[in-house]
Enzyme design. Structure first.
Site, short mmCIF file in Angstrom:
data_model
loop_
_atom_site.label_atom_id
_atom_site.label_comp_id
_atom_site.label_asym_id
_atom_site.label_seq_id
_atom_site.Cartn_x
_atom_site.Cartn_y
_atom_site.Cartn_z
N GLU A 29 -3.35 41.12 -28.51
CA GLU A 29 -2.74 40.56 -27.31
C GLU A 29 -2.80 39.03 -27.29
OE1 GLU A 29 -3.59 40.05 -22.55
OE2 GLU A 29 -4.56 41.72 -23.59
N ARG A 59 -14.55 32.95 -18.47
CA ARG A 59 -14.81 34.39 -18.40
C ARG A 59 -16.15 34.70 -19.05
NH1 ARG A 59 -8.74 36.89 -19.66
NH2 ARG A 59 -7.72 35.77 -17.95
N ARG A 66 -5.85 31.14 -27.35
CA ARG A 66 -5.83 32.22 -28.35
C ARG A 66 -4.59 32.17 -29.24
NH1 ARG A 66 -6.64 38.62 -26.96
NH2 ARG A 66 -8.69 37.88 -26.27
N SER A 109 0.26 38.45 -21.35
CA SER A 109 0.61 39.62 -20.55
C SER A 109 1.30 39.15 -19.28
CB SER A 109 -0.63 40.44 -20.20
OG SER A 109 -1.49 39.70 -19.35
N ARG A 152 -12.07 35.72 -28.56
CA ARG A 152 -12.71 36.10 -27.30
C ARG A 152 -13.80 35.07 -26.99
NH1 ARG A 152 -12.73 41.25 -24.90
NH2 ARG A 152 -11.94 42.15 -26.84
#
Length: 419
Positions: A345, A258, A385, A348, A273
């Site tokens: 988070e 990403r 993460r 999800s 991140r």
């Protein structure tokens, strides 16, 4: 793409969905107009083709001057058919562009608003209460010899890292634990390609508003995936599935990439991140009427993993403005991060209803023998993460980290990570 039948029957619901997302409801009117133009163009072309067929029969029966006259009329009609077909082709393209501009219709329960308008559904577990000065995951990872950000930046730039020693073991253990959980739940384990064609990336909805997050190899016209959701959504592209034995469920183990465009200055410390990470992603195909039940199933599996890792977490119902284009509803599981004093988070799960499958033409045969568009859903069962939460929540005063009991079989029985 949204269902045009739904659009025609209840355009106000589509407009309301756009407004709930903070997006332009005028796009719905543009789509309605494009749909009407396309239907008119199809009807016009069909009528001319039918007339051409009738005239062909008349020419076959005619002779002499009548035949010459009919042939001249047939030639003129052929030109009109050609023009009508060109108009239909243009209308088809216009409709597709307009249809791709409208995001999926949110579910009725999805909260309206932006990123901060989520609804907390529940809290599970109690955040740890430390009686010593805690360290964050970067300090812990560095002292354990598990994480090397400095050399990651030297080799690749900001937001890259090396997992070393027990850090690499910890990630592999997490992913193996997730893979075992997924396969036990009936998911077929896959290692998918991480480079995909444009039609697959676009079909999953990642080349819309968030296209700047995606890495592209222009010379090869391929995209690096940010989740194995993308190749798994394309896995059955153009196919008709058989759900006689139940939904098709897959778990994809992949490296993800990403760009993190627009995140300048956010989470610059550690591995919260980053540009590259590993992930185990669940992906389901099912009949649309089973999608809500399947969504709850994916969430339950995510919560089960978090429970085995002994993490305090909360589940939130993500607001419409914070959903991706494809999602109709999304639940986030956020774990407590002690160094930040807040929930962040970790995972999800999204219900994309028929939005992705309509773009990718994935169908199933219903009990009556009719071919219908499937629903697709996805959910993350483990990712890099998660190491952040494990290190910080299970740290001890001497700088060591207790390995959660559920993870130990995948760590070779190791109970404690020592500096």
């Amino acid at each position: 793409m949204i269902d045009l039948k739904t659009l025609r029957e209840d355009p106000d619901a589509v407009r309301a969905s756009q407004r709930a997302r903070g997006e332009d409801s005028a796009l719905v009117d543009a789509l309605l107009a494009a749909d009407e133009r396309r239907r008119s163009a199809v009807a016009g072309a069909d009528e001319l083709r039918a007339e051409q067929k009738r005239m062909g029969k008349e020419v076959g029966k005619a002779s002499g001057e009548q035949r010459d006259r009919l042939l001249a009329e047939a030639k003129e009609l052929a030109n009109r058919v050609k023009e009508a077909e060109a108009e239909q082709t243009a209308a088809d393209a216009e409709l597709e562009r307009a249809q791709r501009a409208v995001s999926n219709i949110i579910e009725p329960e999805t909260p309206h608003g932006g990123e901060q308008d989520y609804v907390v559904l529940k809290h599970v577990g109690t955040p740890p209460d430390f009686d010593f000065e805690i360290a964050d995951h970067l300090e812990l990872g560095t002292s354990l010899g598990a994480l090397d950000m400095e050399r990651g930046a030297k080799v690749s730039g900001a937001r890259f890292y090396f997992l070393t020693g027990v850090g690499a073991q910890l990630e592999l253990a997490l992913l193996n634990m997730a893979a075992a959980s997924a396969t036990a739940a009936g998911f077929t384990l896959t290692v998918p390609p991480v480079l995909v064609r444009p039609e697959v990336m676009e079909g999953t909805g990642f080349l819309g508003a968030h296209s700047d997050e995606v890495y592209r190899l222009e010379q090869d016209d391929l995209y690096l995936v940010g989740t194995s959701e993308v190749p798994l959504a394309g896995y059955h592209q153009g196919e008709i599935l058989d759900f006689t034995a139940g939904p098709r469920r897959y778990a994809g183990w992949s490296t993800c990439f990403r760009r993190e465009a627009g995140s300048y200055g956010k989470d610059t410390r550690g591995i919260i991140r980053v540009h590259q990470f590993n992930k185990l992603e669940m992906f389901s195909y099912c009949p649309p009427e089973q999608a809500r039940e399947e969504h709850e199933r994916l969430l339950a599996l995510e919560e089960e993993m978090l429970g085995k890792l002994e993490l305090a977490y909360r589940v939130i119902d993500t607001a419409a403005g914070d959903l991706g284009d494809s999602a109709a509803r999304k639940f986030d599981c956020e774990a407590w991060i002690p160094s930040q004093g807040e929930y962040r988070e970790l995972t999800s799960t999204s219900n994309c209803t028929t939005f992705q499958a309509r773009r990718l033409n994935v169908r199933y045969r219903d009990p009556d023998g009719a071919n219908r568009i499937t629903a697709t859903l996805n959910g993350t069962l483990a990712t890099t993460r998660w190491i952040v939460a494990i290190l910080e929540n299970h740290q001890r005063s001497d700088g060591s980290v207790r390995v959660p009991e559920g993870l130990r079989p995948f760590m070779g029985g190791v109970e404690v990570l020592n500096p």
